[in-house]
Design a protein around this motif. Structure first.
Motif, PDB file in Angstrom:
ATOM      1  N   HIS A 365       0.732  -1.236   0.073  1.00 46.04           N
ATOM      2  CA  HIS A 365       0.014   0.007  -0.021  1.00 46.04           C
ATOM      3  C   HIS A 365       0.843   1.218   0.061  1.00 46.04           C
ATOM      4  N   LYS A 405     -10.672  14.658  -3.654  1.00 47.74           N
ATOM      5  CA  LYS A 405      -9.682  13.973  -2.797  1.00 47.74           C
ATOM      6  C   LYS A 405      -9.570  12.573  -3.187  1.00 47.74           C
ATOM      7  N   GLN A 406     -10.583  11.818  -3.783  1.00 48.50           N
ATOM      8  CA  GLN A 406     -10.269  10.492  -4.412  1.00 48.50           C
ATOM      9  C   GLN A 406      -9.365  10.663  -5.941  1.00 48.50           C
ATOM     10  N   GLU A 409      -5.890  10.959  -4.681  1.00 48.14           N
ATOM     11  CA  GLU A 409      -5.302   9.562  -4.092  1.00 48.14           C
ATOM     12  C   GLU A 409      -5.094   8.623  -5.576  1.00 48.14           C
ATOM     13  N   LYS A 412      -2.063   9.833  -7.477  1.00 45.36           N
ATOM     14  CA  LYS A 412      -0.892   9.382  -6.848  1.00 45.36           C
ATOM     15  C   LYS A 412      -0.409   8.061  -6.917  1.00 45.36           C
ATOM     16  N   GLN A 413      -1.497   7.064  -7.136  1.00 43.97           N
ATOM     17  CA  GLN A 413      -0.953   5.869  -7.349  1.00 43.97           C
ATOM     18  C   GLN A 413      -0.748   5.529  -8.844  1.00 43.97           C
ATOM     19  N   TYR A 452     -11.454   3.820 -10.080  1.00 44.64           N
ATOM     20  CA  TYR A 452     -11.186   4.510  -9.078  1.00 44.64           C
ATOM     21  C   TYR A 452     -12.799   5.289  -8.852  1.00 44.64           C
TER      22      TYR A 452
END
Length: 533
Positions: A365, A405-406, A409, A412-413, A452
């Motif tokens: 993670h 926000k999602q 994230e 970033k991944q 996502y």
């Protein structure tokens, strides 16, 4: 560690221009090894016959490979780690990084098109690393270019000596098979026959009269060409092959399973076992007892049900054992590798142990990033994992502000895995995405929506160029950052990046700040930057 375990490993990538037949060949290599029973399916699966190596939903929809895949299987007495790479040039960065993890490559050339642009780019990377290359000229069951012309083109454009191991007898509707030059043997092609290697009819020591009686004019022409090419080409020299100066050439038709077994045999007989790898500190030999490994690829959401993130690791030395304690050089953190897998594309199996040359996956993670070095304790840093300055830029924002926000994230991944380069402006403004090719934006948009659940709006950015900035004097770098704050962004590894609309802006900044280095290429976080002009 058993030296024999190292010697029986073969780790190679399949590379080509789009549509040359790379993914088909990858399927057939798995088919010949017994890893799958039907091309397009992993062993035991009865349906969903997509290419085994194409596991993303968008790959199945578009019929193209956009992510590299890893497959491990056994053939003869060898353990083979096969890495299938994206053929589309828009995903060349992923291919370049995969090529840092292999010891050899199979180059697939479309017999009708010859050496194409993407092939040249990939071969340049292989040559710079002295990666040995086996060449497969594909699609002989169709009307293709003259074999002599293809051999000449390979030598002229790729700068290697092409050494034919087999030679085609006819082409298209007149394709009769191939003549094995070294074994003085003919392997007969039977159109529409899907039998595997052991059932191919072979004719040993066929005389000219027998050949003409059986194959007619294609035999006479093939024999003349073989006499000509063997007289003009040097003998095969394995040392020259291992240095990347010679390439064995085989002809066939992957879609008809013809010539595939010969590629596997050539790789086992000729390609090198795992070799030493350079770190910033020293060279690491595969025979060393202590484990070391390099993260050359990160892939998010291989299993949508678990939202996982898998780091692909090339074992460089030592004997990996499940549960062993490993140190991440970049962070200094130590963890126990309990949940480790090997691959047949998306299918996984738990790994108990692995040896140099093997590719293993560690679900995590965010603990592991591209370019990370793992070891049993020694603080080493493997070199050579490239990131290229993007050539196209777009801004991105969530259509629904509540999903911002999602989106952050998710980006970033995706940035961590190298699917796209993500730049966050130092002062205000929307996040900027950078890519080598336009199709990357389409894939990222598709993945954001499907994996996502974030629908996004993308628009062309005002930037056209980017350079990573470094300086020997940290205080000068800080002054440059303060002066150009509105033009600077941080990438996924927090490396400061100068964004520009025109090359003149970069040149002006260089003149004003001669002690700042503007880099078109960088290595992973923690390694030295590659200086450029």
């Amino acid at each position: 560690m058993s030296l024999s375990e190292v010697q029986r490993r073969r780790t190679f990538a399949v590379i080509s221009h789009p549509d040359a037949g790379k993914t088909t060949l990858t399927e057939k290599l798995l088919l010949f090894s017994g890893a799958i029973h039907i091309a397009g399916t992993v062993k035991g699966r009865k349906s969903n016959r997509y290419a085994t190596s194409d596991w993303m939903e968008i790959e199945k929809q578009r019929g193209i490979s956009v992510a590299s895949s890893v497959m491990q299987f056994e053939y003869r007495d060898a353990v083979i780690n096969l890495l299938d790479t994206p053929g589309h040039q828009d995903f060349s960065e992923d291919t370049y990084r995969v090529l840092t993890a292999v010891d050899a490559a199979v180059m697939v050339i479309d017999g009708a098109n010859g050496v194409e642009e993407q092939t040249l780019k990939l071969l340049e990377v292989c040559r710079s690393r002295k990666t040995p290359i086996v060449t497969f000229i594909n699609k002989l069951d169709r009307e293709v270019r003259e074999p002599l012309d293809l051999i000449d083109e390979i030598e002229q454009h790729l700068g290697v000596s092409a050494i034919p191991f087999t030679w085609p007898i006819g082409m298209g509707k007149d394709f009769q098979g191939v003549y094995d030059i070294q074994a003085d043997q003919v392997r007969v092609f039977r159109p529409g026959d899907s039998t595997l290697g052991g059932d191919v009819q072979t004719l040993q020591g066929l005389g000219d009269d027998e050949g003409i009686a059986r194959f007619g004019e294609p035999w006479r022409k093939a024999k003349e060409e073989v006499d000509l090419i063997t007289g003009a080409t040097p003998a095969f020299d394995r040392a020259a092959f291992l240095e990347g100066n010679q390439s064995p050439v085989l002809f066939g038709s992957a879609i008809n399973n013809f010539g595939v077994k010969e590629i596997l045999d050539a790789l086992i007989d000729l390609a090198p076992p795992p070799s030493g790898r350079m770190t910033a500190q020293r060279e690491v030999s595969p025979e060393e007892p202590k484990f070391t490994g390099m993260v050359f690829k990160v892939q998010a959401n291989m299993d949508l049900a678990h939202r996982d993130r898998v780091a692909f690791i090339r074992v460089c030395s030592g004997h990996f054992e499940r549960g062993m304690a490993l140190r991440v050089t970049r962070s200094g953190k130590t963890f126990r590798a309990n949940n480790v897998v090997t691959f047949l594309s998306q299918r996984r199996e738990t790994v108990e142990d692995a040896y140099p040359g093997d590719i293993i996956g560690i679900p995590n993670h965010g603990t592991l990033s591209l370019g990370d070095t793992l070891s049993e304790g020694e603080p080493l840093q493997f070199l050579g994992l490239p990131f290229f300055a993007p050539e196209i830029f777009q801004t991105v924002e969530a259509k629904d502000p509540m999903r911002a926000k999602q989106l952050g994230e998710a980006l970033k991944q995706l940035g961590d895995e190298g699917a796209i380069q993500v730049f966050k402006p130092m002062v205000g403004g929307m996040t900027v995405l950078g890519a080598v090719g336009a199709l990357q934006f389409e894939v990222v948009s598709h993945r954001l929506s499907n994996e996502y659940k974030v629908d996004v709006r993308m628009a062309p950015a005002r930037f056209r160029l980017s350079r990573w900035i470094t300086a020997e004097d940290p205080s000068r770098l800080k002054k440059f950052v303060d002066f150009y704050t509105d033009r600077l962004a941080l990438d996924a590894s927090d490396a400061p990046t100068f964004l520009a609309g025109h090359v003149a802006e970069i040149n002006a900044a260089k003149e004003s700040w001669p002690d700042i280095t503007f880099n078109e290429l960088r290595e992973h976080s923690g390694a030295p930057f590659q200086k450029t002009r």
